[in-house]
Write a protein that holds these residues in place. Structure first.
Motif: not given
Length: 157
Positions: A86-93
């Motif tokens: 898993v790459d570049d996983w972001t929690f945006l909201k």
């Protein structure tokens, strides 16, 4: 077999999962399983006084739900060999209790391995969206997938 072989995935293909509502039970169970009992997940009074204003699901719970929704799409049932990254996983909201999320999985690349022709690498951009269409989490998931060259329709799985 319900799954697709690595050769079947076309760059740009988008699959959308069914919706899934995040429940109180999900958050409480995940708190115990993960050991993450941060009051933003477990204490309504604490969370109400926070900048977010309410309890939220764990970020990694959202990521776990994304993997489950990916399985529900069905393109890898019986053909996935392993998750490999898993790459570049972001929690945006934040994901709130009661939110209904869907997964939008877009094929970034799909290639047969030159050194191991019985498999390939699938990379998909995963976007977890809430009921308002907001992207709440996003990242790249890499999966090792069987190749038709070895595991074709007429061969035993």
């Amino acid at each position: 077999m319900k799954g697709m072989f690595i050769e079947d995935f076309e760059e740009g293909r988008v699959d959308i999962s069914p919706g899934r509502t995040v429940t109180e039970t999900d958050v409480v169970a995940y708190s115990w399983v993960s050991g993450d009992v941060n009051p933003m997940h477990t204490d309504a009074q604490y969370a109400a006084k926070s900048p977010i204003g309410a309890r939220i699901a764990h970020g990694t719970l959202g990521m776990s739900i994304a993997t489950g929704l990916s399985a529900q799409i069905g393109g890898l049932i019986g053909t996935a060999i392993a998750a490999i990254g898993v790459d570049d996983w972001t929690f945006l909201k934040p994901i709130f209790i009661g939110d209904t999320v869907t997964l939008h999985a877009t094929v970034v690349s799909a290639r047969v391995s030159s050194s191991k022709p019985d498999r390939g690498i699938l990379i998909r951009r995963m976007e977890l969206k809430n009921q308002r269409g907001d992207i709440v989490q996003s990242g790249l998931m890499k999966t090792m997938v069987r190749a038709r060259a070895v595991y074709g329709k007429d061969k035993e799985q």
